[in-house]
Design a protein around this motif. Structure first.
Motif, PDB file in Angstrom:
ATOM      1  N   ARG A 160      16.372  30.479  98.283  1.00 47.52           N
ATOM      2  CA  ARG A 160      16.589  30.878  96.871  1.00 47.52           C
ATOM      3  C   ARG A 160      15.337  31.508  96.366  1.00 47.52           C
ATOM      4  NH1 ARG A 160      20.778  27.404  93.727  1.00 47.52           N
ATOM      5  NH2 ARG A 160      22.030  28.213  95.518  1.00 47.52           N
ATOM      6  N   SER A 161      15.279  32.479  95.913  1.00 44.18           N
ATOM      7  CA  SER A 161      14.110  33.038  95.184  1.00 44.18           C
ATOM      8  C   SER A 161      14.249  32.708  93.642  1.00 44.18           C
ATOM      9  CB  SER A 161      13.749  34.344  95.670  1.00 44.18           C
ATOM     10  OG  SER A 161      14.716  35.335  95.650  1.00 44.18           O
ATOM     11  N   LEU A 162      13.132  32.805  92.986  1.00 38.85           N
ATOM     12  CA  LEU A 162      12.955  32.393  91.685  1.00 38.85           C
ATOM     13  C   LEU A 162      13.680  33.524  90.776  1.00 38.85           C
ATOM     14  CD1 LEU A 162      11.511  29.995  90.545  1.00 38.85           C
ATOM     15  CD2 LEU A 162       9.355  31.706  90.016  1.00 38.85           C
ATOM     16  N   SER A 163      14.466  33.186  89.950  1.00 36.91           N
ATOM     17  CA  SER A 163      15.138  34.293  89.172  1.00 36.91           C
ATOM     18  C   SER A 163      14.237  35.182  88.313  1.00 36.91           C
ATOM     19  CB  SER A 163      16.128  34.030  88.513  1.00 36.91           C
ATOM     20  OG  SER A 163      15.420  33.106  87.209  1.00 36.91           O
ATOM     21  N   HIS A 164      14.356  36.171  87.857  1.00 31.43           N
ATOM     22  CA  HIS A 164      13.556  37.096  87.134  1.00 31.43           C
ATOM     23  C   HIS A 164      13.368  36.356  85.777  1.00 31.43           C
ATOM     24  CE1 HIS A 164      11.315  40.344  85.600  1.00 31.43           C
ATOM     25  NE2 HIS A 164      12.159  40.381  84.575  1.00 31.43           N
ATOM     26  N   MET A 231       9.583  36.884  98.960  1.00 26.31           N
ATOM     27  CA  MET A 231      10.980  36.473  99.320  1.00 26.31           C
ATOM     28  C   MET A 231      12.046  37.657  99.492  1.00 26.31           C
ATOM     29  SD  MET A 231      10.735  33.027  99.720  1.00 26.31           S
ATOM     30  CE  MET A 231      12.235  32.357  99.472  1.00 26.31           C
ATOM     31  N   GLY A 232      12.850  37.461 100.770  1.00 25.17           N
ATOM     32  CA  GLY A 232      13.823  38.447 100.846  1.00 25.17           C
ATOM     33  C   GLY A 232      13.389  39.906 101.604  1.00 25.17           C
ATOM     34  N   CYS A 233      12.098  39.714 102.135  1.00 31.91           N
ATOM     35  CA  CYS A 233      11.599  41.170 102.539  1.00 31.91           C
ATOM     36  C   CYS A 233      12.391  41.444 103.816  1.00 31.91           C
ATOM     37  CB  CYS A 233      10.132  41.087 102.635  1.00 31.91           C
ATOM     38  SG  CYS A 233       9.677  40.132 103.818  1.00 31.91           S
ATOM     39  N   ASP A 234      12.369  42.564 104.121  1.00 31.86           N
ATOM     40  CA  ASP A 234      13.025  43.137 105.253  1.00 31.86           C
ATOM     41  C   ASP A 234      12.135  42.392 106.574  1.00 31.86           C
ATOM     42  OD1 ASP A 234      14.285  44.540 103.667  1.00 31.86           O
ATOM     43  OD2 ASP A 234      13.516  46.423 104.562  1.00 31.86           O
ATOM     44  N   LEU A 235      12.775  42.510 107.706  1.00 33.26           N
ATOM     45  CA  LEU A 235      12.039  42.293 108.967  1.00 33.26           C
ATOM     46  C   LEU A 235      11.782  43.319 109.696  1.00 33.26           C
ATOM     47  CD1 LEU A 235      10.916  40.240 111.211  1.00 33.26           C
ATOM     48  CD2 LEU A 235      13.290  40.049 111.852  1.00 33.26           C
ATOM     49  N   ASP A 236      10.701  43.763 109.986  1.00 35.67           N
ATOM     50  CA  ASP A 236      10.400  44.893 111.276  1.00 35.67           C
ATOM     51  C   ASP A 236      10.109  44.330 112.535  1.00 35.67           C
ATOM     52  OD1 ASP A 236       9.891  47.243 109.202  1.00 35.67           O
ATOM     53  OD2 ASP A 236       8.572  45.676 108.302  1.00 35.67           O
ATOM     54  N   LEU A 237      10.821  44.864 113.303  1.00 31.23           N
ATOM     55  CA  LEU A 237      10.776  44.071 114.922  1.00 31.23           C
ATOM     56  C   LEU A 237      10.328  44.920 115.759  1.00 31.23           C
ATOM     57  CD1 LEU A 237      11.643  41.411 115.731  1.00 31.23           C
ATOM     58  CD2 LEU A 237      13.867  42.253 115.875  1.00 31.23           C
ATOM     59  N   ILE A 238       9.562  44.880 116.391  1.00 29.28           N
ATOM     60  CA  ILE A 238       9.323  45.862 117.783  1.00 29.28           C
ATOM     61  C   ILE A 238       9.701  45.162 119.109  1.00 29.28           C
ATOM     62  CG2 ILE A 238       6.948  45.185 117.733  1.00 29.28           C
ATOM     63  CD1 ILE A 238       6.740  48.100 119.287  1.00 29.28           C
ATOM     64  N   LEU A 239      10.550  45.892 119.945  1.00 28.50           N
ATOM     65  CA  LEU A 239      10.994  45.312 121.041  1.00 28.50           C
ATOM     66  C   LEU A 239      10.614  46.157 122.368  1.00 28.50           C
ATOM     67  CD1 LEU A 239      13.027  43.729 122.914  1.00 28.50           C
ATOM     68  CD2 LEU A 239      14.594  45.430 122.437  1.00 28.50           C
ATOM     69  N   ARG A 240       9.807  45.208 123.148  1.00 24.32           N
ATOM     70  CA  ARG A 240       9.210  45.774 124.418  1.00 24.32           C
ATOM     71  C   ARG A 240       9.579  45.206 125.639  1.00 24.32           C
ATOM     72  NH1 ARG A 240       3.037  45.362 124.022  1.00 24.32           N
ATOM     73  NH2 ARG A 240       3.546  43.582 122.585  1.00 24.32           N
ATOM     74  N   PHE A 241       9.945  45.934 126.615  1.00 24.28           N
ATOM     75  CA  PHE A 241      10.553  45.617 127.783  1.00 24.28           C
ATOM     76  C   PHE A 241       9.659  44.791 128.811  1.00 24.28           C
ATOM     77  CE2 PHE A 241      13.837  49.046 127.294  1.00 24.28           C
ATOM     78  CZ  PHE A 241      14.825  48.030 127.025  1.00 24.28           C
ATOM     79  N   ASP A 242       8.264  45.046 128.504  1.00 23.78           N
ATOM     80  CA  ASP A 242       7.279  44.688 129.170  1.00 23.78           C
ATOM     81  C   ASP A 242       5.997  43.774 128.321  1.00 23.78           C
ATOM     82  OD1 ASP A 242       5.906  46.818 128.012  1.00 23.78           O
ATOM     83  OD2 ASP A 242       5.116  47.431 129.605  1.00 23.78           O
ATOM     84  N   GLY A 243       6.435  43.166 127.218  1.00 25.05           N
ATOM     85  CA  GLY A 243       5.628  42.612 126.531  1.00 25.05           C
ATOM     86  C   GLY A 243       5.149  41.472 126.649  1.00 25.05           C
ATOM     87  N   LYS A 244       5.776  40.483 127.543  1.00 22.83           N
ATOM     88  CA  LYS A 244       5.717  38.892 127.612  1.00 22.83           C
ATOM     89  C   LYS A 244       4.277  38.716 128.293  1.00 22.83           C
ATOM     90  CE  LYS A 244       9.047  36.111 127.281  1.00 22.83           C
ATOM     91  NZ  LYS A 244      10.378  35.709 127.775  1.00 22.83           N
ATOM     92  N   ILE A 245       3.489  37.989 127.545  1.00 22.58           N
ATOM     93  CA  ILE A 245       2.048  37.379 128.232  1.00 22.58           C
ATOM     94  C   ILE A 245       2.578  36.315 129.144  1.00 22.58           C
ATOM     95  CG2 ILE A 245       0.127  36.342 127.674  1.00 22.58           C
ATOM     96  CD1 ILE A 245       0.454  37.343 124.735  1.00 22.58           C
ATOM     97  N   PRO A 246       1.727  36.617 130.340  1.00 20.22           N
ATOM     98  CA  PRO A 246       2.251  35.555 131.558  1.00 20.22           C
ATOM     99  C   PRO A 246       1.464  34.106 130.993  1.00 20.22           C
ATOM    100  CG  PRO A 246       0.696  37.555 132.303  1.00 20.22           C
ATOM    101  CD  PRO A 246       0.851  37.539 130.819  1.00 20.22           C
ATOM    102  N   SER A 247       2.443  33.136 130.962  1.00 16.56           N
ATOM    103  CA  SER A 247       1.932  31.959 130.639  1.00 16.56           C
ATOM    104  C   SER A 247       2.046  30.811 131.698  1.00 16.56           C
ATOM    105  CB  SER A 247       2.676  31.723 129.127  1.00 16.56           C
ATOM    106  OG  SER A 247       3.931  31.576 129.504  1.00 16.56           O
ATOM    107  N   THR A 248       3.154  30.900 132.375  1.00 19.73           N
ATOM    108  CA  THR A 248       3.169  29.887 133.461  1.00 19.73           C
ATOM    109  C   THR A 248       2.559  30.172 134.722  1.00 19.73           C
ATOM    110  OG1 THR A 248       5.292  30.965 134.151  1.00 19.73           O
ATOM    111  CG2 THR A 248       5.776  29.502 132.315  1.00 19.73           C
ATOM    112  N   ASP A 249       2.655  29.188 135.515  1.00 24.26           N
ATOM    113  CA  ASP A 249       2.051  29.366 136.986  1.00 24.26           C
ATOM    114  C   ASP A 249       3.059  30.170 137.653  1.00 24.26           C
ATOM    115  OD1 ASP A 249       0.216  27.490 136.499  1.00 24.26           O
ATOM    116  OD2 ASP A 249       1.174  25.949 137.526  1.00 24.26           O
TER     117      ASP A 249
END
Ligand code: GTP
Ligand code: MG
Length: 609
Positions: A160-164, A231-249
């Motif tokens: 809930r954002s602060l009213s005007h 508060m309430g701002c839009d979400l900008d999202l970028i989707l990449r098919f090959d973006g994952k950083i190698p983290s596991t063995d």
């Protein structure tokens, strides 16, 4: 095809190299104790993997939910929020100590039997807490409740954002304009829960496609993460098919593998391929993802996007798949915000002021965007005699190999991520209110007609074309960020910054109101944000030119449209200055009218001949 196959291992190694360099840079920053942008993004992404969202009947369900969900692992925090549909819907965002515990909670969930046949069973972190079934269920709950020590609910109604009105009240009670600026920032910026919700929205998309695209990565950027979001701002999202950083063995072993996945070659050029992929992703979101609604495809734009609404998060989302510069631009803005504590409060105030006088508008058009406005603030802080921010050029010069970032389409986004290496130290000690006034004064006098704004150079350049406003795109320097701004809108900005400078000057000089007067009157920033109704979109805005007549602003006797209420100048000097400017404008106006009458009658004479 053969060339592609030969090149593919090289490309793969180059990508891996860049990703490793990113990770190394993050560790470096962590060692200094200040999280880098990549670290901040990485830790929020992991936090989302440890989280679930559960719909409940009200915040009163908390104890029961806590007890039930504790069986899957240790709950670290729970925050409540509600979304207004036809009725108020309540949700709890739960964070577990580990991703496997959250995954266990998700895996234990049943599908909604009432929907069988009409709903597709889909796994996602968005769940619903149904009433216990049968007496056994209830007994089980009671037993657990007695054994468990419940963690306090962290937040109630967290979005809930602060009213005007409440914000006005708060600003009225501030000790001065500087405090008003800080309060405005603290009370309206996107809060912790808002950030968590945005990273969960990203994770939902990523996980939905991870079966077919195990390296897919959906990353938030823009105001949700750069520290300039409210508060309430839009979400900008970028989707990449090959973006994952190698983290596991396993990830590391894959890099050395001799077995390579067969993959489909792109059949058309990059842009139309992306558009087709986005169409497909748009359908998938629309048809299968819980909470996703109102999916719109805007695929012909310079950066094609899919817009949608998430009803469980009450969030507007813009998803792109080809705008990595936007992501790196967000990193630059994040760094600027981190460099000096005055940067974000100042930008918040300028954005709010622009919204209140109708300079910005949530729908795209010929008016200035929040991003361009933010660039104006950054540039102002760079070009000062005692700069508060360095130029981007200085950050590029200080970059080392760990900072190399090049987007898939070859755009160089390399700049130093470690500010110690840039070696910039500001000696400017101006207060926030002084900076705000200087900002308005600076743009009152800025020669938009001939000069372009370059954040790369930190100084104005000759304008390369006839756009009304020219802000060199920091990462694609041949483009103009504010190309959409019309001449009328640029003029309106100049008029409004001038008005704001006059107004603020008289406010700063008159900081003599008693405490009771402050509580009763509008003062300081409240006088800057006088017209909140202008932020509402009116349909006629799209059809009527928004050019303001100069005469509307100065000559009350000759105008019928409503004029702003008279300003009560408390300083005689300011009043005098304003009056002399008005007088000069009136005489210019008169001359203009006279010359236009002469021209019109000359034209009439010509036609009649
Ligand atoms: P609001 O959504 O209005 O709160 O602000 P925002 O900063 O998120 O702006 P917007 O959604 O329009 O853009 C998202 C992000 O994309 C911005 O923060 C920038 O990082 C980036 N961006 C937007 N326009 C441009 C542009 O013309 N050039 C570059 N390089 N980046 C841009
Ligand atoms: Mg945005």
């Amino acid at each position: 095809m053969n060339t592609l196959m030969r090149l593919s291992p090289q490309l793969h190694h180059w990508r891996t190299y860049c990703i490793k360099q990113c990770a190394a840079a993050g560790t470096e920053a962590a060692a200094r104790g200040k999280p880098s942008y990549e670290e901040f993004i990485g830790s929020r992404h992991q936090q989302a993997q440890r989280s679930i969202v559960v719909q409940v009947s009200s915040e009163k369900s908390y104890n029961e939910l806590y007890n039930y969900c504790s069986r899957f692992g240790r709950i670290v925090t729970v925050q409540h929020y509600s979304v207004q549909h036809e009725e108020e819907l309540h949700y709890m965002l739960l964070e577990y100590a580990s991703a496997s515990e959250a995954s266990a909670a998700i895996s234990s969930s049943a599908y909604n039997a009432e929907l069988s046949g009409s709903g597709v069973p889909v796994r996602s972190p968005f769940l619903w807490f149904r009433a216990p079934t049968g007496g056994a269920g209830r007994r089980g709950q009671a037993k657990l409740a007695a054994n468990q020590k419940t963690l306090a609910l962290h937040t109630v109604n967290g979005t809930r954002s602060l009213s005007h009105e409440a914000l006005k009240e708060l600003l009225r009670g501030a000790a001065g304009i500087d405090q008003q600026l800080n309060l405005l920032y603290e009370q309206t910026r996107l809060n912790e829960l808002g950030v968590r919700m945005r990273f969960l929205a990203a994770l939902q998309v990523e996980q939905a496609i991870s079966g077919m695209f195990p390296d897919a990565l959906a990353q938030p950027f823009g105001s949700s993460v750069n520290g300039f979001g409210k508060m309430g701002c839009d979400l900008d999202l970028i989707l990449r098919f090959d973006g994952k950083i190698p983290s596991t063995d396993q990830d590391s072993q894959r890099e050395a593998s001799r077995l390579i996945y067969h993959t489909k070659e792109n059949l058309s050029n990059g842009r139309s391929q992306t558009q087709r992929q986005m169409e497909c992703i748009g359908d998938m979101l629309h048809l299968f993802l819980p909470g996703v609604c109102h999916v719109r495809r805007i695929l012909q734009a310079r950066v094609p996007i899919i817009k949608y609404h998430h009803e469980h998060l009450d969030l507007e989302i813009d998803l792109s798949m080809s705008n990595l510069t936007g992501f790196f631009m967000s990193e630059l803005l994040y760094m600027f915000g981190e460099m000096d504590p005055r940067v974000r409060p100042l930008t918040f105030c300028v954005r709010r002021w622009a919204q209140s006088c109708g300079l910005t508008n949530p729908s795209p058009g010929r008016w200035i965007t929040n991003f361009s406005l933010t660039c104006l603030v950054m540039f102002f802080l760079q070009q000062m005699r005692q700069p508060i921010l360095p130029s981007i050029g200085a950050m590029v010069k200080a970059a080392n190999t760990a900072d190399i970032r090049v987007t898939e389409d070859g755009i160089n986004c390399t700049f130093a991520r470690d500010m110690d290496r840039v070696g910039f130290q500001s000696r400017n000690s101006s207060s926030l209110s002084e900076l705000l006034l200087q900002f308005f004064e600076f743009y009152s006098q800025f020669d938009f007609h001939n000069r372009a704004i370059s954040l790369n150079e930190g100084r104005a350049l000759a304008k390369p074309d006839h756009s009304a406003m020219y802000i060199v795109n920091p990462l694609e320097q041949l483009l103009n960020v504010s190309k959409n701004v019309s001449l009328e809108e640029c003029e309106r900005l100049r008029i409004e910054v001038r008005n704001a400078a006059w107004m603020l000057e008289s406010e700063v000089e008159n900081a003599t109101l008693s405490e009771s007067e402050r509580r009763e009157q509008s003062w300081g920033l409240l006088n800057l944000f006088k017209h909140p109704e202008k932020s509402v979109i009116r349909p006629n805005m799209f059809f009527k030119p928004r050019m303001v007549e100069v005469s509307d602003l100065f000559d009350k006797s000759q105008t019928s449209p409503p004029t702003p209420p008279p300003i009560n100048y408390k300083s005689p000097t300011v009043r005098q200055q304003v009056q002399s400017i008005k007088a000069a404008a009136r005489s210019e106006l008169k001359q203009l009218r006279e010359s236009s009458t002469t021209t019109t009658s000359a034209a009439k004479t010509k036609r009649s001949r």
